[in-house]
Motif scaffolding. Structure first.
Motif: not given
Length: 379
Positions: A137-151
């Motif tokens: 799991v790489n947290v950076e790969d799960l970030v999607y700021e367009d939807y508000g999902i940050t680290t």
């Protein structure tokens, strides 16, 4: 990005029906495995944490879909490798908390959600999404700021039994950027229900912080020694036109048959069908054929569903599939020990298993590698 895909497709979840491609599921939102099977490796890792005497007492990784509830202040997901202590303030509101999920040999998830017990539609709204993956799991790969999902939203929980766990702090998500919730989740709630959901949502991080790992064992994958090849050749099935056929008639004349168990509800199943159609044509002159087995025409009670047949026919037309598509009976599904869709078997002309069953969808290149391996085994 599994989370983003599911969120784009659905703003809410339905407690009565599970999302994903778990066994017997009837939803199109998918959280299915898409990598090569690692069950043997994971089983060895889990075994190493317990002696032979202890092994019989450990929970097993639970293949297929599941539901759970709050019992004595805990959410027992030991089949997923975790137990969660419910915050004190929520323990007397257990009837407003639902849990459901799905597990394969490579991926598992559990969704904890708020539900209005008086809602006849049984609609739920997610509080926590917990996921376990054999891949790092790489947290950076799960970030999607367009939807508000940050680290800050993604919690890397570490590893257990060969799986890597992470969860989404949906309270942090909502507090940091509520736009997704406002547009896709809260829009259908009146003010009282909205306030109640937001109250439950505020416990998301606390629930995640209360997660405790437990030891578990991975069931061994179905292997050639356990596979009754003669039985595979003798199932009486029907095709999508209603004709009675025998399974062996589609296997015995091929050097290698790729039996692809799929469902009309399963997005990954359908997405890979166009290039499965291409692959079948490319390898056909080498004694190779694909046989598709539609697995949701018969429900779990054996009832034939004509509307599913029509859906399957539409999918076949849309994806350009020309290889045979049969209807998997309840007996065949049970025999195949299906835990998720798609699941694929490679067999020789006598129905003997050439590889362990392959769970999940794959790229065209990955399938070609499997096919080359299977053809080499029989040649």
């Amino acid at each position: 990005m599994k989370k983003i895909i599911s969120l784009v497709l659905t703003g809410t979840i339905v407690a009565a029906a599970l999302t994903g491609c778990g066994n017997e599921s009837n939803e199109s939102d998918v959280k299915a495995a898409s990598t090569q099977s690692s069950s043997d490796v994971v089983a060895n890792e889990a075994d190493s944490s317990a002696s032979v005497e202890e092994a019989s007492d450990l929970p097993q990784w639970k293949y297929g879909k599941f539901t759970a509830s709050v019992v004595d202040g805990q959410i027992d997901l030991s089949g997923l490798g975790v137990v969660i202590e419910v915050p004190e303030e929520l323990k007397d509101k257990a009837d407003s908390i639902g849990i459901r999920g799905s597990v394969t040999d490579e991926f598992g998830y559990a969704s904890i959600y708020w539900i209005n017990p008086d809602d006849p539609d049984n609609t739920g709204y997610e509080i926590v999404d917990l996921e376990a993956d054999v891949n790092p799991v790489n947290v950076e790969d799960l970030v999607y700021e367009d939807y508000g999902i940050t680290t800050d939203v993604v919690a890397d929980l570490g590893s257990n039994g060969g799986f890597n766990y992470y969860a989404y702090r949906e309270d942090t998500w909502y507090e940091g950027d509520s736009s997704y919730f406002d547009e896709n989740v809260l829009a259908d709630l009146d003010e009282d229900r909205k306030a109640e959901y937001i109250e439950f949502l505020s416990y998301s991080s606390e629930l995640i912080d209360n997660i405790t790992f437990v030891d578990f064992l991975i069931p061994e994958a179905l292997g050639a020694d356990d596979f009754d090849n003669e039985a595979l050749l003798n199932f009486e099935l029907t095709d999508l036109d209603g004709n009675t056929v025998k399974s062996g008639d589609y296997i015995s004349s091929n050097k290698v048959t790729m039996i692809n168990f799929w469902g009309t509800f399963c997005g990954p199943c359908i997405n890979e069908m166009p290039y499965l159609a291409e692959i079948e044509q490319e390898y056909k002159d080498q004694g190779f054929e694909i046989v598709g087995m539609t697995c949701d025409v018969y429900d779990s009670e054996g009832n034939y569903q004509e509307d599913i047949v029509l859906d399957a026919l539409d999918i076949i037309e849309d994806t350009g599939v020309e290889y045979p598509i049969l209807i998997a009976s309840v007996e065949l599904r049970t025999y195949a020990q299906l835990t998720a869709y798609p699941t694929t078997f490679f067999v020789d002309s006598e129905g003997r298993l050439l590889t362990s069953p392959i769970v999940g969808s794959h790229s065209k290149e990955e399938w070609e590698a499997y096919i080359e391996e299977a053809l080499a085994a029989v040649n």
